[in-house]
Design a protein around this motif. Structure first.
Motif, PDB file in Angstrom:
ATOM      1  N   ARG A 183     -63.004 -37.371  98.107  1.00  9.38           N
ATOM      2  CA  ARG A 183     -62.827 -38.036  96.936  1.00  9.38           C
ATOM      3  C   ARG A 183     -63.060 -37.273  95.632  1.00  9.38           C
ATOM      4  O   ARG A 183     -62.675 -37.307  94.376  1.00  9.38           O
ATOM      5  CB  ARG A 183     -63.681 -39.299  96.873  1.00  9.38           C
ATOM      6  CG  ARG A 183     -63.090 -40.479  97.710  1.00  9.38           C
ATOM      7  CD  ARG A 183     -63.824 -41.778  97.803  1.00  9.38           C
ATOM      8  NE  ARG A 183     -63.670 -42.558  98.791  1.00  9.38           N
ATOM      9  CZ  ARG A 183     -64.415 -42.546  99.794  1.00  9.38           C
ATOM     10  NH1 ARG A 183     -65.572 -42.002  99.750  1.00  9.38           N
ATOM     11  NH2 ARG A 183     -64.249 -43.338 101.069  1.00  9.38           N
ATOM     12  N   SER A 184     -64.296 -36.495  95.962  1.00  6.84           N
ATOM     13  CA  SER A 184     -64.700 -35.425  94.911  1.00  6.84           C
ATOM     14  C   SER A 184     -63.543 -34.348  94.604  1.00  6.84           C
ATOM     15  O   SER A 184     -63.468 -33.976  93.322  1.00  6.84           O
ATOM     16  CB  SER A 184     -65.926 -34.894  95.053  1.00  6.84           C
ATOM     17  OG  SER A 184     -65.810 -33.948  96.312  1.00  6.84           O
ATOM     18  N   HIS A 185     -62.653 -34.272  95.283  1.00  2.32           N
ATOM     19  CA  HIS A 185     -61.582 -33.259  94.990  1.00  2.32           C
ATOM     20  C   HIS A 185     -60.416 -33.975  94.436  1.00  2.32           C
ATOM     21  O   HIS A 185     -59.824 -33.763  93.431  1.00  2.32           O
ATOM     22  CB  HIS A 185     -61.082 -32.589  96.376  1.00  2.32           C
ATOM     23  CG  HIS A 185     -61.916 -31.687  96.888  1.00  2.32           C
ATOM     24  ND1 HIS A 185     -61.627 -30.399  97.559  1.00  2.32           N
ATOM     25  CD2 HIS A 185     -63.285 -31.536  97.108  1.00  2.32           C
ATOM     26  CE1 HIS A 185     -62.615 -29.577  97.986  1.00  2.32           C
ATOM     27  NE2 HIS A 185     -63.752 -30.538  97.609  1.00  2.32           N
ATOM     28  N   ALA A 186     -60.135 -35.223  94.929  1.00  2.00           N
ATOM     29  CA  ALA A 186     -59.105 -35.999  94.415  1.00  2.00           C
ATOM     30  C   ALA A 186     -59.624 -36.524  92.955  1.00  2.00           C
ATOM     31  O   ALA A 186     -58.435 -36.388  92.331  1.00  2.00           O
ATOM     32  CB  ALA A 186     -58.920 -37.339  95.498  1.00  2.00           C
ATOM     33  N   ASN A 187     -60.775 -36.677  92.711  1.00  4.36           N
ATOM     34  CA  ASN A 187     -61.064 -37.068  91.477  1.00  4.36           C
ATOM     35  C   ASN A 187     -60.853 -36.177  90.407  1.00  4.36           C
ATOM     36  O   ASN A 187     -60.714 -36.444  89.286  1.00  4.36           O
ATOM     37  CB  ASN A 187     -62.603 -37.246  91.475  1.00  4.36           C
ATOM     38  CG  ASN A 187     -62.941 -38.206  90.288  1.00  4.36           C
ATOM     39  OD1 ASN A 187     -62.474 -39.099  89.826  1.00  4.36           O
ATOM     40  ND2 ASN A 187     -64.257 -37.791  89.456  1.00  4.36           N
ATOM     41  N   GLU A 188     -60.655 -34.560  90.549  1.00  5.81           N
ATOM     42  CA  GLU A 188     -60.445 -33.662  89.808  1.00  5.81           C
ATOM     43  C   GLU A 188     -59.047 -32.964  90.080  1.00  5.81           C
ATOM     44  O   GLU A 188     -58.584 -32.086  89.529  1.00  5.81           O
ATOM     45  CB  GLU A 188     -61.444 -32.701  89.920  1.00  5.81           C
ATOM     46  CG  GLU A 188     -62.933 -33.034  89.390  1.00  5.81           C
ATOM     47  CD  GLU A 188     -64.035 -32.321  89.646  1.00  5.81           C
ATOM     48  OE1 GLU A 188     -63.663 -30.972  90.280  1.00  5.81           O
ATOM     49  OE2 GLU A 188     -65.335 -32.530  89.724  1.00  5.81           O
ATOM     50  N   GLY A 189     -58.245 -33.637  90.958  1.00  5.82           N
ATOM     51  CA  GLY A 189     -56.994 -33.057  91.218  1.00  5.82           C
ATOM     52  C   GLY A 189     -56.907 -31.797  91.949  1.00  5.82           C
ATOM     53  O   GLY A 189     -56.062 -30.996  91.774  1.00  5.82           O
ATOM     54  N   LYS A 190     -58.072 -31.427  92.562  1.00 10.49           N
ATOM     55  CA  LYS A 190     -58.264 -30.261  93.496  1.00 10.49           C
ATOM     56  C   LYS A 190     -57.652 -30.478  94.900  1.00 10.49           C
ATOM     57  O   LYS A 190     -57.690 -31.486  95.425  1.00 10.49           O
ATOM     58  CB  LYS A 190     -59.793 -29.944  93.404  1.00 10.49           C
ATOM     59  CG  LYS A 190     -60.252 -29.326  92.058  1.00 10.49           C
ATOM     60  CD  LYS A 190     -61.541 -28.921  92.370  1.00 10.49           C
ATOM     61  CE  LYS A 190     -62.056 -28.279  90.823  1.00 10.49           C
ATOM     62  NZ  LYS A 190     -63.515 -28.234  90.757  1.00 10.49           N
ATOM     63  N   PRO A 191     -57.288 -29.395  95.523  1.00 10.06           N
ATOM     64  CA  PRO A 191     -56.785 -29.648  96.724  1.00 10.06           C
ATOM     65  C   PRO A 191     -57.753 -29.946  97.912  1.00 10.06           C
ATOM     66  O   PRO A 191     -58.974 -29.580  97.760  1.00 10.06           O
ATOM     67  CB  PRO A 191     -55.757 -28.350  96.878  1.00 10.06           C
ATOM     68  CG  PRO A 191     -56.388 -27.396  96.177  1.00 10.06           C
ATOM     69  CD  PRO A 191     -57.073 -28.092  94.869  1.00 10.06           C
ATOM     70  N   ARG A 192     -57.262 -30.098  99.139  1.00  2.91           N
ATOM     71  CA  ARG A 192     -58.070 -30.192 100.317  1.00  2.91           C
ATOM     72  C   ARG A 192     -58.449 -28.800 100.712  1.00  2.91           C
ATOM     73  O   ARG A 192     -57.493 -28.061 100.686  1.00  2.91           O
ATOM     74  CB  ARG A 192     -57.429 -30.932 101.358  1.00  2.91           C
ATOM     75  CG  ARG A 192     -57.973 -30.940 102.593  1.00  2.91           C
ATOM     76  CD  ARG A 192     -57.510 -31.898 103.683  1.00  2.91           C
ATOM     77  NE  ARG A 192     -55.908 -31.428 103.923  1.00  2.91           N
ATOM     78  CZ  ARG A 192     -55.642 -31.000 105.000  1.00  2.91           C
ATOM     79  NH1 ARG A 192     -56.521 -30.608 105.891  1.00  2.91           N
ATOM     80  NH2 ARG A 192     -54.352 -30.516 105.255  1.00  2.91           N
ATOM     81  N   ASP A 193     -59.779 -28.651 101.030  1.00  5.68           N
ATOM     82  CA  ASP A 193     -60.013 -27.199 101.504  1.00  5.68           C
ATOM     83  C   ASP A 193     -60.423 -26.937 102.830  1.00  5.68           C
ATOM     84  O   ASP A 193     -60.502 -25.848 103.465  1.00  5.68           O
ATOM     85  CB  ASP A 193     -61.262 -26.708 100.612  1.00  5.68           C
ATOM     86  CG  ASP A 193     -61.129 -26.476  99.294  1.00  5.68           C
ATOM     87  OD1 ASP A 193     -59.996 -26.153  98.927  1.00  5.68           O
ATOM     88  OD2 ASP A 193     -62.133 -26.775  98.305  1.00  5.68           O
ATOM     89  N   ASP A 194     -60.373 -28.257 103.654  1.00  9.39           N
ATOM     90  CA  ASP A 194     -60.437 -28.104 104.860  1.00  9.39           C
ATOM     91  C   ASP A 194     -59.148 -27.917 105.709  1.00  9.39           C
ATOM     92  O   ASP A 194     -58.160 -27.894 105.267  1.00  9.39           O
ATOM     93  CB  ASP A 194     -60.942 -29.591 105.526  1.00  9.39           C
ATOM     94  CG  ASP A 194     -62.375 -29.789 105.358  1.00  9.39           C
ATOM     95  OD1 ASP A 194     -63.017 -28.853 104.753  1.00  9.39           O
ATOM     96  OD2 ASP A 194     -63.064 -30.761 105.712  1.00  9.39           O
ATOM     97  N   ASP A 195     -59.239 -27.634 106.984  1.00 13.34           N
ATOM     98  CA  ASP A 195     -58.064 -27.441 107.911  1.00 13.34           C
ATOM     99  C   ASP A 195     -58.573 -27.386 109.298  1.00 13.34           C
ATOM    100  O   ASP A 195     -59.618 -27.690 109.889  1.00 13.34           O
ATOM    101  CB  ASP A 195     -57.678 -25.938 107.525  1.00 13.34           C
ATOM    102  CG  ASP A 195     -55.937 -25.993 107.681  1.00 13.34           C
ATOM    103  OD1 ASP A 195     -55.557 -26.166 108.630  1.00 13.34           O
ATOM    104  OD2 ASP A 195     -55.498 -25.430 106.659  1.00 13.34           O
ATOM    105  N   PHE A 196     -57.574 -27.665 110.149  1.00 13.45           N
ATOM    106  CA  PHE A 196     -57.673 -27.373 111.695  1.00 13.45           C
ATOM    107  C   PHE A 196     -56.391 -27.165 112.294  1.00 13.45           C
ATOM    108  O   PHE A 196     -55.629 -27.199 111.854  1.00 13.45           O
ATOM    109  CB  PHE A 196     -58.496 -29.081 111.952  1.00 13.45           C
ATOM    110  CG  PHE A 196     -57.066 -30.105 112.316  1.00 13.45           C
ATOM    111  CD1 PHE A 196     -56.141 -29.942 113.161  1.00 13.45           C
ATOM    112  CD2 PHE A 196     -57.217 -30.908 111.232  1.00 13.45           C
ATOM    113  CE1 PHE A 196     -55.174 -31.094 113.249  1.00 13.45           C
ATOM    114  CE2 PHE A 196     -55.976 -32.149 111.285  1.00 13.45           C
ATOM    115  CZ  PHE A 196     -55.147 -32.096 112.202  1.00 13.45           C
TER     116      PHE A 196
END
Lengths: 461, 211
Positions: A183-196
């Motif tokens: 949510r903290s990324h979505a709130n600022e329009g930033k992308p996801r940084d995780d991966d698998f």
């Protein structure tokens, strides 16, 4: 009264009754008003110096506070200012109670209107006190899209299920994984940084799982986490293609696994170093190379890496891992042959003195010598297990919070139960249930105050 | 619950009396109102305010934003600026209030420190003595603001590289300053220790970065 008339007569001679009445009326009014004013000043000072603190309320959170308000000479009072807020005021003998579930946020001036028994008709004294109602944080999160033209674009969510069908009448474990932009990324329009990245070798039954968390402060960490998973898993895939020697060593080790000095342990250790350790090192080198080509420091790609390989043998399950950064890798056994549930944390999370401080795959000292690398490797043989969890700190922080909880089997038991029994988004951890990955993604939407980072979890079960 | 502790040191010496301190109060109130509208800040930010003149007071102990109510700020008619003593209290409160990560406790986010002054430290020896101790405490950033024409920049530069100045001490300047502070608080708690120094958001025109 006669005395007053006598004084007036002495001073002014005969005066009409009307004048005298007017005089008496005016004088009494004047003195009476002064008298009331004195009384009101005293009482106002009393009320104003009364220490009244009203705790803040929050929207959608049940609220109740008792405000003592007891002044001897006040004949009546009322409290206004909370209309339409969802809060109500009830007076009792000690003061008043504000209660209810607020529906509106803001700063509301609460006005206590009160009067002394002898106050002028219709005139109230007032005291104002602010009541702060916090918004419900859940209502404030925005889900902003990522700018379309960013470098290294990444989907906001990622789900995968690897269904490994039964063989010779025996069911085999599957892998479910999901990753969701925080949510903290979505709130600022930033992308996801995780991966698998997940893999299962259908021929020799090796499983490979990688989960990575790009550092929030590092510009290209989303690519760092992708490269880390990609390179590390691919290396394991290649190394495990021809795994006969390795598997023989594991079988040998199984025979002597209680002997810590055993040669067999060393052989497996060497194999793990070569396969899992090297996978991490190659990922580290690849990130260096990519950063170098771009002409930027590799720390801009800072990422954690949690990597596991696993295979079922006749004598049990072999699991080996590499872990740098925070998050968790845990081998959890619910039944544990009728004993207490068992959880084996496959390493030590890199946590600092302050939140968010951790170690990254991109840091040179992780690979500065073989000892540094060895201490991040683990391998284990167990009879069986319920679930092998790999997760980023977006999941482990809210559910475990501390190292001591991560090492507590009861906490893992509760976690395993939570996933399956979540009220809103339960996850059905059944064999061959391909819906599991999607269910996990929904589950990742859980609420935990202050924990709104990207969330990724992979489960071999 | 891990918090983002924010310490604010405010000069309340005599020269701040009147319009300047009123402007600071408005700035602080705006800051709280803005932060309350930020879901992340609302759940993580904790604020403490220490005022310093000839006396030093922690008028607001480290308090979660959701529970916070701004206390009254008063200024004496005149008197010295004991910034050194203010920083000493800061260090004591930090040691007492900030949670460090242990095996049984999640650490707070690394704290932020904002210092506002319109003059210079009167207790210069104590000030110089406390600087290395402040630097020994971990802060993601220390921002010192020299407000108005009489504020001295040099002593502040001994404490931090992040010194800004305001030409005037009117409501507009302080409002801009506090909204800039607000942005930094909103960014705090998300930046993780990969980069060596935290980049400050670009200040508005009213705020001069001292280089």
């Amino acid at each position: 009264m006669e005395k007053i008339l006598e004084i007036i007569k002495q001073l002014s001679g005969d005066v009409s009754q009307e004048t005298i009445n007017k005089f008496l009326g005016d004088t009494v009014t004047k003195i009476w008003k002064e008298y009331i004013m004195d009384i009101e000043t005293v009482i106002k000072n009393k009320v104003d110096s009364l220490k009244i603190t009203i705790p803040n309320a929050s929207v959608n959170k049940e609220y109740k506070t008792e405000v003592p308000f007891q002044i001897d000479d006040i004949s009546e009072y009322c409290v206004e200012g909370l209309e339409d807020t969802g809060l109500t005021i009830d007076k009792n003998e000690n003061g008043f109670i504000i209660s209810g579930t607020p529906t509106k946020s803001g700063t509301f001036p609460l006005v206590i209107k009160y009067r002394h028994e002898v106050s002028l008709l219709g005139k109230n004294l007032e005291r104002k006190i602010d009541l702060i109602i916090n918004p419900d944080p859940r209502s404030l999160w925005k889900d902003l899209p990522v700018a379309p033209d960013i470098e290294y674009p990444k989907e906001n969510t990622q789900v995968q299920y690897i269904k490994v069908p039964s063989k010779d009448g025996t069911s085999r474990k599957d892998i479910a994984a999901a990753s969701k932009r925080g949510r903290s990324h979505a709130n600022e329009g930033k992308p996801r940084d995780d991966d698998f990245k997940l893999y299962h070798n259908d021929e020799n039954d090796w499983y490979v799982i990688a989960v990575a968390d790009g550092a929030g402060s590092a510009k290209y960490s989303r690519e760092g986490s992708r490269i880390a998973c990609e390179i590390a898993v691919n290396h394991c895939i290649n190394e495990l293609k021809n795994s006969e020697n390795f598997e023989e060593n594991i079988a040998q080790y199984n025979l002597f696994k209680d002997d810590s000095e055993a040669e067999a342990r060393k052989y497996v250790g060497d194999d793990i170093y070569k396969i899992v350790g090297n996978a991490a090192f190659l990922a580290h080198k690849e990130i260096d190379k990519v950063a170098d080509e771009k002409g930027v420091p590799s720390k801009l790609y800072a990422t954690t890496l949690l990597l596991a390989i696993a295979k079922k043998f006749e004598f049990g399950w072999f699991v080996a891992t590499f872990w740098v950064g925070d998050g968790a890798i845990c081998l959890y056994s619910e039944d544990n042959n009728g004993e207490q549930p068992q959880s084996i944390l496959m390493g030590v999370p890199d946590e600092g003195e302050f939140s968010g401080q951790t170690r990254f795959l991109t840091m040179p000292d992780i690979f500065k010598d073989s000892t540094s690398l060895y201490k991040r490797l683990r391998f284990k043989i167990v009879n069986d297990f319920t679930a092998l969890f790999l997760m980023t700190d977006g999941v482990s922080d809210p559910w475990f919070e501390t190292d001591s909880n991560l090492n507590n089997p009861e906490k893992w038991k509760a976690f395993y139960k939570e996933i399956q029994d979540n009220k809103e988004h339960p996850v059905l951890l059944e064999d061959d249930n391909e819906e599991t990955a999607q269910q996990l993604l929904y589950w990742l939407d859980f609420w935990s105050p202050g924990n709104h980072d990207d969330r990724t979890i992979a489960i071999l079960y | 619950m891990r918090r983002l502790p924010v310490y604010i040191l405010i000069d309340t010496s005599g020269s701040m009396k009147g319009e300047p301190i009123e402007a600071v109060k408005v700035g602080l109130a705006d800051m709280m109102a803005t932060l309350r509208q930020d879901p992340y800040a609302l759940e993580t930010v904790s604020i403490s305010i220490i005022t310093y003149d000839k006396d030093v007071k922690q008028i607001l102990p480290l308090t979660d934003l959701a529970d916070l109510q701004l206390p009254e700020i008063t200024t004496p008619d005149s008197g010295p600026t004991h910034l050194g003593a203010g920083l000493k209290m800061l260090c004591e409160k930090y040691d007492h209030e900030v949670n460090h990560g242990t095996i049984n406790q999640k650490g707070d986010w690394m704290p932020l420190l904002f210092i506002l002054t319109d003059g210079k430290p009167s207790d210069i020896q104590e000030y110089n003595n406390i600087i290395p101790i402040v630097k020994n405490h971990n802060f993601t950033s220390i921002v010192a603001c020299a407000a108005g024409p009489k504020a001295q920049i040099e002593p502040l530069k001994k404490l931090t590289d992040n010194v800004v100045s305001l030409d005037t001490m009117d409501g507009n300047s302080f409002r801009k300053f506090f909204s800039w502070v607000t942005m930094q608080v909103q960014a705090g708690g998300k930046s993780v220790g990969t980069t060596d120094s935290v980049e400050l958001p670009a200040p508005p025109a009213e705020i001069n970065i001292v280089i």
